[in-house]
Design a protein around this motif. Structure first.
Motif, PDB file in Angstrom:
ATOM      1  N   SER A  16      19.062 -18.206 -15.102  1.00 42.28           N
ATOM      2  CA  SER A  16      18.202 -17.551 -16.105  1.00 42.28           C
ATOM      3  C   SER A  16      19.066 -16.829 -17.125  1.00 42.28           C
ATOM      4  N   GLY A  17      18.402 -16.334 -18.170  1.00 43.11           N
ATOM      5  CA  GLY A  17      19.116 -15.586 -19.196  1.00 43.11           C
ATOM      6  C   GLY A  17      19.687 -14.282 -18.658  1.00 43.11           C
ATOM      7  N   SER A  18      18.852 -13.526 -17.949  1.00 40.29           N
ATOM      8  CA  SER A  18      19.329 -12.236 -17.424  1.00 40.29           C
ATOM      9  C   SER A  18      20.544 -12.428 -16.535  1.00 40.29           C
ATOM     10  N   TYR A  44      17.401  -6.798 -26.646  1.00 41.34           N
ATOM     11  CA  TYR A  44      16.854  -7.197 -25.346  1.00 41.34           C
ATOM     12  C   TYR A  44      17.786  -8.234 -24.737  1.00 41.34           C
ATOM     13  N   HIS A  45      18.280  -7.927 -23.532  1.00 39.91           N
ATOM     14  CA  HIS A  45      19.183  -8.866 -22.858  1.00 39.91           C
ATOM     15  C   HIS A  45      18.670  -9.271 -21.492  1.00 39.91           C
ATOM     16  N   GLY A  46      17.481  -8.794 -21.112  1.00 39.78           N
ATOM     17  CA  GLY A  46      16.925  -9.173 -19.819  1.00 39.78           C
ATOM     18  C   GLY A  46      16.468  -7.964 -19.037  1.00 39.78           C
ATOM     19  N   GLU A  95      22.868  -9.756 -29.690  1.00 40.05           N
ATOM     20  CA  GLU A  95      22.114 -10.969 -30.016  1.00 40.05           C
ATOM     21  C   GLU A  95      22.511 -11.384 -31.432  1.00 40.05           C
ATOM     22  N   ASP A 128      24.746 -13.074 -27.343  1.00 40.91           N
ATOM     23  CA  ASP A 128      23.571 -13.495 -26.589  1.00 40.91           C
ATOM     24  C   ASP A 128      22.767 -14.441 -27.474  1.00 40.91           C
ATOM     25  N   ILE A 130      20.468 -16.495 -26.105  1.00 39.87           N
ATOM     26  CA  ILE A 130      19.443 -16.959 -25.166  1.00 39.87           C
ATOM     27  C   ILE A 130      18.186 -17.396 -25.919  1.00 39.87           C
ATOM     28  N   GLN A 131      17.818 -16.651 -26.963  1.00 38.38           N
ATOM     29  CA  GLN A 131      16.684 -17.089 -27.804  1.00 38.38           C
ATOM     30  C   GLN A 131      17.141 -17.984 -28.948  1.00 38.38           C
ATOM     31  N   LYS A 157      16.964 -20.215 -21.802  1.00 38.07           N
ATOM     32  CA  LYS A 157      15.710 -20.642 -22.476  1.00 38.07           C
ATOM     33  C   LYS A 157      15.704 -22.112 -22.886  1.00 38.07           C
TER      34      LYS A 157
HETATM   35  C1  LIG Z   1      17.881 -12.404 -26.285  1.00 35.27           C
HETATM   36  C2  LIG Z   1      17.499 -12.483 -24.843  1.00 35.27           C
HETATM   37  N1  LIG Z   1      18.410 -12.212 -23.905  1.00 35.27           N
HETATM   38  C3  LIG Z   1      18.114 -12.296 -22.590  1.00 35.27           C
HETATM   39  C4  LIG Z   1      16.857 -12.648 -22.161  1.00 35.27           C
HETATM   40  C5  LIG Z   1      16.548 -12.724 -20.697  1.00 35.27           C
HETATM   41  O1  LIG Z   1      16.374 -14.046 -20.309  1.00 35.27           O
HETATM   42  P1  LIG Z   1      15.495 -14.413 -19.015  1.00 35.27           P
HETATM   43  O2  LIG Z   1      14.089 -14.044 -19.310  1.00 35.27           O
HETATM   44  O3  LIG Z   1      15.707 -15.887 -18.842  1.00 35.27           O
HETATM   45  O4  LIG Z   1      16.071 -13.635 -17.882  1.00 35.27           O
HETATM   46  C6  LIG Z   1      15.877 -12.932 -23.112  1.00 35.27           C
HETATM   47  C7  LIG Z   1      14.509 -13.292 -22.697  1.00 35.27           C
HETATM   48  O5  LIG Z   1      13.561 -13.167 -23.423  1.00 35.27           O
HETATM   49  C8  LIG Z   1      16.199 -12.856 -24.481  1.00 35.27           C
HETATM   50  O6  LIG Z   1      15.299 -13.106 -25.431  1.00 35.27           O
END
Ligand SMILES: Cc1ncc(COP(=O)(O)O)c(C=O)c1O
Length: 303
Positions: A16-18, A44-46, A95, A128, A130-131, A157
């Motif tokens: 997962s992202g977190s 937001y990083h999780g 991010e 980051d 992830i998005q 994601k």
């Molecule tokens: C920029 C960012 N980092 C980390 C995460 C966390 O990812 P996850 O929900 O897969 O744990 C998200 C989730 O929305 C995100 O948008």
């Protein structure tokens, strides 16, 4: 498809992202032998404890303290705050495009100054994506648009095309520190599960074979041309990462409820509750964009 900058080729797969953020934070601490981590306000990083510790919104952290020590925030896009990155900093986690802040994009000169500052003081730059990664902003990685390369890149994601997978990516020299003192410095049972990895590979193939990334700018333009309404105060976007701004949450919430009833899945942003999220799959067709926008306008009109 060549997706990674030269040298940034050690990929650690997680679920997962977190979890990818957690791995990146550990890696930076171990590699630099420092423990201070800097992130941004409204980041937001999780939701896991480490990722939450570097989150940039106190409301979400308050009930879970004590969190990790040695974390602090700078303002995303602030040049003067770059001076807070020092020889004591293990890493800056940022991010490339701030998502939950409501789609905010700093300028190229900021990212270049951030890159320079991190290199000057020996702090790692963790991006980051992830998005923003995997084509959402119109290039495979959003950072390509700022002509910088991170020390650690984090993604999830879109990477799995709907299946659970994430990764943190670094040079061999950096990733190598997980291999000694102790051996197996970071482990996970299901990380890189073959089914998720196959889904990720299929995602890459579809992105390439259907030339989807090249279509992102055109599709975003179509959304913006159709989403015109006096109640939409502004549209912020980087490719198909979009936010429609309304007067307030009280105005937006019933619109979102109606949109969902009409069949358009959307929500607001964690730290920006006056804006509606538009984040369609990159495979969306122009007919589907017309249809979705008509339904969003219908939801706004309350009909
Ligand atoms: C920029 C960012 N980092 C980390 C995460 C966390 O990812 P996850 O929900 O897969 O744990 C998200 C989730 O929305 C995100 O948008």
């Amino acid at each position: 498809m060549d997706t990674l900058p030269a040298g940034l080729d050690n990929v650690y797969l997680v679920n997962s992202g977190s979890e990818a953020i957690e791995g990146a934070m550990k890696l930076a601490k171990r590699y630099t032998n420092r423990h201070n981590l800097i992130s941004c306000t409204n980041a937001y990083h999780g939701s896991t404890q480490g990722a939450l510790s570097i989150g940039g919104n106190e409301e979400f952290k308050r009930g879970y303290r004590p969190l990790l020590p040695g974390t602090s925030q700078i303002f995303y896009g602030s040049f003067s705050d770059l001076a807070k990155i020092t020889e004591d900093t293990a890493a800056v986690v940022i991010e490339t495009i701030q998502g939950e802040a409501g789609i905010r994009v700093a300028c190229t000169t900021y990212f270049q100054a951030l890159r320079t500052r991190c290199s000057e003081v020996g702090a790692l730059l963790i991006l980051d994506e992830i998005q923003a990664g995997f084509g959402r902003t119109g290039t495979f990685w959003a950072f390509e648009q700022f002509e910088i390369v991170p020390d650690i890149l984090v993604c999830a994601k879109g990477m799995g095309g709907g299946m659970p997978i994430g990764a943190f990516i670094a040079k061999k020299e950096v990733m190598g520190v997980f291999k000694y003192n102790p051996l197996l410095g970071h482990i996970t049972t299901f990380g890189g599960h073959p089914v998720s990895a196959a889904a990720s590979l299929a995602t890459l193939r579809v992105l390439q074979e259907e030339n989807l990334i090249a279509q992102v700018a055109e599709k975003a333009k179509l959304f913006k041309s159709l989403l015109i309404h006096p109640q939409i105060k502004a549209i912020r976007n980087q490719g198909l990462m979009m936010a429609l701004e309304f007067e307030s949450f009280d105005v937006l919430k019933p619109i979102i409820d109606r949109a969902i009833q009409l069949g358009v899945i959307t929500d607001w942003f964690l730290f920006c509750d006056d804006s509606m999220r538009i984040a369609p799959p990159l495979t969306i067709t122009s007919n589907q964009i017309h249809e979705a926008c008509a339904l969003i306008l219908q939801a706004i009109d309350g009909t």
